[in-house]
Design a protein around this motif. Structure first.
Motif, PDB file in Angstrom:
ATOM      1  N   ASP A  33     -14.847   8.584  30.539  1.00 36.47           N
ATOM      2  CA  ASP A  33     -14.476   7.512  29.609  1.00 36.47           C
ATOM      3  C   ASP A  33     -14.672   7.894  28.149  1.00 36.47           C
ATOM      4  O   ASP A  33     -14.484   7.057  27.257  1.00 36.47           O
ATOM      5  CB  ASP A  33     -15.282   6.248  29.927  1.00 36.47           C
ATOM      6  CG  ASP A  33     -16.786   6.491  29.786  1.00 36.47           C
ATOM      7  OD1 ASP A  33     -17.193   7.670  29.798  1.00 36.47           O
ATOM      8  OD2 ASP A  33     -17.536   5.496  29.664  1.00 36.47           O
ATOM      9  N   ASP A  34     -15.040   9.138  27.871  1.00 36.65           N
ATOM     10  CA  ASP A  34     -15.262   9.566  26.481  1.00 36.65           C
ATOM     11  C   ASP A  34     -13.938   9.674  25.724  1.00 36.65           C
ATOM     12  O   ASP A  34     -12.926  10.138  26.268  1.00 36.65           O
ATOM     13  CB  ASP A  34     -15.960  10.929  26.445  1.00 36.65           C
ATOM     14  CG  ASP A  34     -17.455  10.817  26.679  1.00 36.65           C
ATOM     15  OD1 ASP A  34     -17.948   9.688  26.731  1.00 36.65           O
ATOM     16  OD2 ASP A  34     -18.113  11.862  26.819  1.00 36.65           O
ATOM     17  N   GLN A  35     -13.994   9.258  24.465  1.00 40.16           N
ATOM     18  CA  GLN A  35     -12.882   9.524  23.568  1.00 40.16           C
ATOM     19  C   GLN A  35     -13.018  10.952  23.052  1.00 40.16           C
ATOM     20  O   GLN A  35     -14.089  11.344  22.594  1.00 40.16           O
ATOM     21  CB  GLN A  35     -12.893   8.541  22.394  1.00 40.16           C
ATOM     22  CG  GLN A  35     -12.511   7.110  22.755  1.00 40.16           C
ATOM     23  CD  GLN A  35     -11.053   6.999  23.164  1.00 40.16           C
ATOM     24  OE1 GLN A  35     -10.187   7.647  22.579  1.00 40.16           O
ATOM     25  NE2 GLN A  35     -10.783   6.184  24.185  1.00 40.16           N
ATOM     26  N   ARG A  75      -8.549   9.525  25.697  1.00 38.70           N
ATOM     27  CA  ARG A  75      -9.624   9.521  26.680  1.00 38.70           C
ATOM     28  C   ARG A  75      -9.562  10.782  27.530  1.00 38.70           C
ATOM     29  O   ARG A  75      -8.489  11.244  27.896  1.00 38.70           O
ATOM     30  CB  ARG A  75      -9.524   8.295  27.585  1.00 38.70           C
ATOM     31  CG  ARG A  75     -10.029   7.020  26.953  1.00 38.70           C
ATOM     32  CD  ARG A  75     -10.284   5.934  27.980  1.00 38.70           C
ATOM     33  NE  ARG A  75      -9.308   5.945  29.060  1.00 38.70           N
ATOM     34  CZ  ARG A  75      -9.641   5.834  30.346  1.00 38.70           C
ATOM     35  NH1 ARG A  75     -10.908   5.749  30.700  1.00 38.70           N
ATOM     36  NH2 ARG A  75      -8.711   5.816  31.282  1.00 38.70           N
ATOM     37  N   TYR A  76     -10.745  11.323  27.834  1.00 38.64           N
ATOM     38  CA  TYR A  76     -10.792  12.546  28.626  1.00 38.64           C
ATOM     39  C   TYR A  76     -10.139  12.332  29.993  1.00 38.64           C
ATOM     40  O   TYR A  76      -9.486  13.239  30.543  1.00 38.64           O
ATOM     41  CB  TYR A  76     -12.252  12.988  28.793  1.00 38.64           C
ATOM     42  CG  TYR A  76     -12.418  14.192  29.686  1.00 38.64           C
ATOM     43  CD1 TYR A  76     -11.857  15.415  29.351  1.00 38.64           C
ATOM     44  CD2 TYR A  76     -13.132  14.092  30.885  1.00 38.64           C
ATOM     45  CE1 TYR A  76     -12.004  16.531  30.169  1.00 38.64           C
ATOM     46  CE2 TYR A  76     -13.290  15.197  31.708  1.00 38.64           C
ATOM     47  CZ  TYR A  76     -12.723  16.412  31.346  1.00 38.64           C
ATOM     48  OH  TYR A  76     -12.871  17.505  32.164  1.00 38.64           O
ATOM     49  N   ASP A 127      -7.568  10.833  30.709  1.00 38.21           N
ATOM     50  CA  ASP A 127      -6.105  10.933  30.651  1.00 38.21           C
ATOM     51  C   ASP A 127      -5.627  12.362  30.853  1.00 38.21           C
ATOM     52  O   ASP A 127      -4.499  12.595  31.288  1.00 38.21           O
ATOM     53  CB  ASP A 127      -5.597  10.414  29.300  1.00 38.21           C
ATOM     54  CG  ASP A 127      -5.877   8.927  29.126  1.00 38.21           C
ATOM     55  OD1 ASP A 127      -6.043   8.239  30.162  1.00 38.21           O
ATOM     56  OD2 ASP A 127      -5.934   8.468  27.960  1.00 38.21           O
TER      57      ASP A 127
END
Length: 578
Positions: A544-546, A560-561, A563
């Motif tokens: 969920d990290d940007q 987002r990672y 993606d």
């Protein structure tokens, strides 16, 4: 000559503020020196009386009186000298420290662009050698000048009183002294600067070599360093030898004229005594006062040369003191009552060299409490983003906002207190462990320090040390592993409790499991904080990290990672992420 005098006076005026707080002690020292000078000038008169009025007439009663007076004068002079030495030492030591402290504080206030280019050895040379030279000039020169001028005039008065014709004869060779000074002065000043600069270069070499001792040993480069130092040493020896020879030749011209002057006085004075135009006691007293007059004259000439040499150190110190500090260019005074932690870069560009941009029209936004992970190859501009946020450097174009306010409007110290940056090279001081942990928060209680150490996974290690939290840490943390130093850095961040936390490869020395553990502890201890994480390790990035991928100062990809969990490494063609 007039121009040189103006330069010397200008230097003195700039240094006077460092003596301003010692007026009362300086006055005491001056009075004590003045009194001692007067007592010293009585000795030739005592000698004249001893010869003419005691020994030749065989006056025993006057011998006792004169001896008593001479003993009393000697004792008083000794006591005054002891007090003078006490006050003099206390003042000179304090002046030296104040000078060094002022320069140190100014160096700390200079912007990072100065420290990036400056040599540490050169800074140490100015903090030590140059300031010691200036301190010596400040304290010694003033009193020496006053004492020698007074002695010169007083001795001249006695010489005129004893025999004015003999006095005029003794002046004939004074121009030779002045000529020697003016001939060698510019050469001595030039060579002094050369010696100072070589000394600074040697200091830089030694600091650099000792800091890189591990690298030198691994590459078996000790002989290379030895040869480099030997070359610097040869140049230093030649420069010092030339300086000493110039100083010797300059002083010799003055000394020779003094000796010749004494010979002339002895020749003509002996003639006057033989012709009964002068007493033996008067000639002996005249010779003594001539030495008292020529010695101050020689001292004043040497003092002039010393001031010129010290002027080189004054110039080297003020080269740095004249540089504008960060606060000189920071006009902002705003302090927000509450910081949310929203960060935005709008079309920001930055470069050290206009031909090589580091950041190029960079724009991104981190919401309050957001978490952004920045990845990219070395030289992509990741650390420059952090330095720009903290205003260690300034952008060439664009705007950086904190909670919607341009960071340039904020008070600089206040702005930096709102964020904590922990890097992969955590600096550890040569101090007890608890002082290292409290560095970012000196008022933290022992309970708070222990809680932060527990969260950073450091408590068990510290407890195993012989002195526990009071156990000293070696210089630069030489006794600690990279991981332990990074845990200290994390514990400091937790104690500081910042609104914005930056982890610049701060966990790179830990394994994946330990890193995940500490990240969880940081999120628990600092909920709702804005966090920026700079890393090369894909395993450090959560789903969920940007994520923002940088390349050559531009955003190559962001989102987002989750993606692009498999394609992120392909977004970085110049360097592997993992």
């Amino acid at each position: 000559m007039r121009a040189l005098s103006k330069v010397s006076l200008s230097r003195v005026r700039r240094l006077l503020p460092f003596l301003a707080g010692f007026r009362s002690k300086l006055a005491i020292i001056f009075l004590l020196s003045f009194s001692n000078t007067i007592l010293g000038l009585l000795q030739p008169i005592f000698t004249k009386i001893l010869i003419d009025d005691v020994l030749l007439p065989r006056n025993l009663r006057l011998l006792w009186i004169l001896s008593g007076i001479m003993i009393a004068v000697t004792l008083v002079s000794y006591v005054l000298g002891a007090f003078n030495r006490y006050y003099y030492t206390s003042v000179t030591a304090r002046v030296l420290f104040n000078l060094r402290q002022h320069l140190f504080e100014h160096l700390q206030a200079l912007p990072m662009r100065f420290h990036i280019r400056a040599k540490v050895g050169d800074l140490l040379s100015r903090l030590n050698s140059d300031i010691a030279e200036v301190q010596s000039m400040l304290t010694d020169t003033g009193f020496s000048f006053i004492a020698n001028v007074f002695t010169l005039f007083a001795a001249t008065g006695f010489l005129l009183w004893l025999n004015w014709k003999l006095f005029l004869l003794s002046l004939t060779l004074v121009p030779l002294q002045l000529y020697g000074v003016m001939k060698f002065r510019p050469l001595i000043v030039k060579q002094t600067r050369a010696v100072r600069e070589l000394n600074a270069e040697i200091s830089s070499f030694l600091v650099e070599s000792l800091s890189a001792i591990r690298f030198i040993k691994l590459f078996v480069a000790e002989k290379i360093q030895h040869l480099r130092l030997s070359a610097l040493g040869d140049a230093f020896v030649k420069a010092v030898t030339r300086l000493e020879m110039l100083s010797y030749l300059g002083a010799s011209a003055s000394t020779s004229s003094t000796v010749l002057g004494s010979a002339l006085v002895m020749l003509y004075g002996g003639y006057l005594v033989i012709e009964r135009q002068m007493t033996i006691g008067a000639l002996v007293a005249f010779s003594a006062y001539q030495a008292r007059a020529f010695n101050p004259l020689q001292a004043l000439i040497d003092l002039y040369l010393r001031v010129q040499r010290a002027g080189v150190s004054v110039d080297r110190i003020f080269e740095f003191l004249d540089l504008p500090t960060e606060s000189d260019g920071a006009t902002g005074k705003v302090q927000l009552p509450e910081v949310r932690g929203e960060i935005e870069f709008r079309h920001v560009s930055f470069s050290h060299d206009p031909a090589v941009p580091i950041l190029d029209d960079l724009s991104f936004k981190i919401p309050t409490g957001g978490r952004l992970t920045i990845v990219g190859p070395s030289g992509a501009g990741k650390t420059s983003i952090v330095d720009l946020m903290a205003r260690l450097i300034e952008p060439g174009a664009g705007t950086i906002l904190l909670d919607g306010h341009d960071v340039r409007t904020f008070d600089l110290a206040w702005l930096r207190s709102q964020l904590v940056v922990t890097g992969h090279q955590a600096f550890v001081f040569h101090a007890p462990m608890i002082e290292n942990l409290r560095y970012a928060c000196p008022d933290a209680s022992l309970e708070q320090v222990i809680a932060a150490a527990r969260a950073a996974g450091l408590h068990d290690f510290i407890s195993s040390l012989p002195g526990g939290y009071n156990n000293p840490v070696g210089e630069h943390g030489a006794t600690l592993s990279d991981g332990q130093r990074q845990r200290i850095s994390i514990a400091r961040a937790l104690l500081k409790d910042p609104k914005i936390l930056v982890l610049d490869e701060a966990l790179s020395a830990l394994d994946v499991a330990s890193e995940a553990e500490i990240r969880a502890a940081v999120e628990q201890a600092l909920p709702g904080r804005t966090v920026i994480m700079i890393t090369h390790r894909v395993s450090s990035i959560r789903q969920d990290d940007q994520v923002m991928v940088l390349e050559r100062g531009r955003v190559l990809w962001s989102g987002r990672y989750a993606d692009h969990p498999d394609g992120l490494s392909q977004k970085m063609p110049q360097e592997r992420v993992a």
